[in-house]
Design a protein around this motif. Structure first.
Motif, short mmCIF file in Angstrom:
data_model
loop_
_atom_site.label_atom_id
_atom_site.label_comp_id
_atom_site.label_asym_id
_atom_site.label_seq_id
_atom_site.Cartn_x
_atom_site.Cartn_y
_atom_site.Cartn_z
N TYR A 76 -8.35 -1.86 -8.63
CA TYR A 76 -7.38 -2.76 -9.25
C TYR A 76 -7.26 -2.48 -10.75
O TYR A 76 -8.11 -1.85 -11.36
N GLY A 77 -6.19 -3.03 -11.33
CA GLY A 77 -5.96 -2.89 -12.76
C GLY A 77 -6.57 -4.04 -13.52
O GLY A 77 -6.24 -5.20 -13.26
N VAL A 78 -7.47 -3.75 -14.46
CA VAL A 78 -8.08 -4.77 -15.30
C VAL A 78 -7.32 -4.82 -16.62
O VAL A 78 -7.30 -3.85 -17.38
N MET A 87 -7.05 -11.72 -4.13
CA MET A 87 -7.58 -13.05 -4.42
C MET A 87 -9.10 -13.07 -4.27
O MET A 87 -9.82 -13.58 -5.14
N ARG A 88 -9.57 -12.55 -3.16
CA ARG A 88 -11.01 -12.58 -2.89
C ARG A 88 -11.79 -11.82 -3.94
O ARG A 88 -12.77 -12.32 -4.51
N ILE A 89 -11.35 -10.60 -4.23
CA ILE A 89 -12.08 -9.75 -5.16
C ILE A 89 -12.08 -10.33 -6.57
O ILE A 89 -13.09 -10.32 -7.29
N THR A 90 -10.93 -10.86 -7.00
CA THR A 90 -10.86 -11.42 -8.35
C THR A 90 -11.79 -12.63 -8.48
O THR A 90 -12.52 -12.76 -9.47
N LYS A 91 -11.77 -13.50 -7.49
CA LYS A 91 -12.64 -14.69 -7.54
C LYS A 91 -14.11 -14.29 -7.51
O LYS A 91 -14.93 -14.83 -8.25
N GLU A 92 -14.44 -13.34 -6.67
CA GLU A 92 -15.83 -12.87 -6.62
C GLU A 92 -16.24 -12.22 -7.93
O GLU A 92 -17.38 -12.38 -8.38
N SER A 93 -15.32 -11.51 -8.55
CA SER A 93 -15.66 -10.83 -9.82
C SER A 93 -16.00 -11.84 -10.91
O SER A 93 -16.82 -11.57 -11.79
#
Length: 276
Positions: A160-162, A123-129
């Motif tokens: 992670y998988g993009v 969650m954190r990494i996706t939102k930051e990205s």
């Protein structure tokens, strides 16, 4: 062809985007274990129409609902259903509205109750990205600069998988305009960004493999390995020095934090990460 908007049109688009944000705020306030995504769909449909707007997704290429409700391993385009949500579910709500002839379209992912550290990190990494991509949405850059920033942070730094099959896009009087905005790519590639281009930037990031498949319904996209996926999306206007975010997460986050059924502990992880 990229369609550039006037400042007056950008203001109208902001109204559309903010209505999506206000609707997602209503979702944040009512989410709890035991409710269904079909109930959320009905709430959103009523709220949108009460504000004199039209759901963008309903009947778009035959899509039969107001919202996309993607739970756990569903990446995007999940059909609302009557299955009760439960503690630990990862729930992404994505939809759009048409207000005064202009589309708003963004998404937010919520966590119900207790979950693993791995999910909190995703969650954190996706939102930051998402914000790392937005930082590159300035005049003079290229679309590939946005794409690279998201991929670099999620895939290269965190493994992670993009998702490749689904991308962000231009937004305006049409729900999908040029350019496409992938979440992967090379710096310096793609169309050059000019002021008042409007984009929906939306990292869709999987905990495991990037590979996905589509259910027999023709819409629901799932991770190939069954691991969870997270989706955040903002409506953004390209400007000279700093992108203008048309949507508003602050009101969603306030409601989310006030709802004891939702897990926002990844916010603390984010603040720790920024402080390092």
């Amino acid at each position: 062809m990229i369609l550039y908007k006037t400042d007056a049109e950008i203001e109208l688009m902001k109204q559309s985007a903010r209505l999506v944000s206000k609707t997602l705020t209503e979702v944040a306030a009512m989410l709890k274990p035991g409710i269904t995504t079909m109930q959320i769909d009905r709430l959103c449909a009523e709220f949108i129409r009460d504000h004199k707007a039209i759901p963008s997704f309903l009947n778009y290429h035959g899509y039969p609902f107001t919202i996309c409700a993607s739970v756990n391993d569903v990446v995007v385009h999940g059909f609302p259903n009557n299955i009760a949500l439960k503690d630990g579910d990862v729930v992404s709500i994505d939809f759009g509205v048409i207000l005064n002839g202009w589309h708003g379209d963004h998404a937010y992912t919520f966590l119900l109750g207790e979950t693993s550290e791995d999910v909190l990190q995703l969650m954190r990494i996706t939102k930051e990205s998402l914000y790392k991509g937005i930082e590159k949405a300035v005049a003079g850059n290229r679309v590939g600069d946005i794409s690279y920033a998201i991929q670099e942070y999620t895939e290269r730094k965190h493994g992670y998988g993009v998702v490749r099959e689904l991308v962000g896009h231009g937004l305006g009087r049409s729900l999908h305009e040029d350019p496409q905005v992938p979440n992967y790519g090379k710096r310096g590639n793609g169309p050059r960004l000019k002021e008042n281009a409007t984009l929906a930037i939306e990292p869709m990031i999987n905990m495991g493999t990037k590979d996905v498949y589509t259910d027999d319904d023709g819409w629901t996209v799932r991770t190939r390995d069954g691991k969870p996926s997270v989706h955040f999306e903002h409506d953004v206007c390209v400007k000279k020095n700093k992108a203008l975010i048309l949507s508003d997460y602050s009101i969603i986050e306030k409601a989310e934090q006030a709802n004891s059924n939702l897990n926002t502990s990844y916010y603390t992880l984010k603040h720790e990460a920024v402080a390092v």
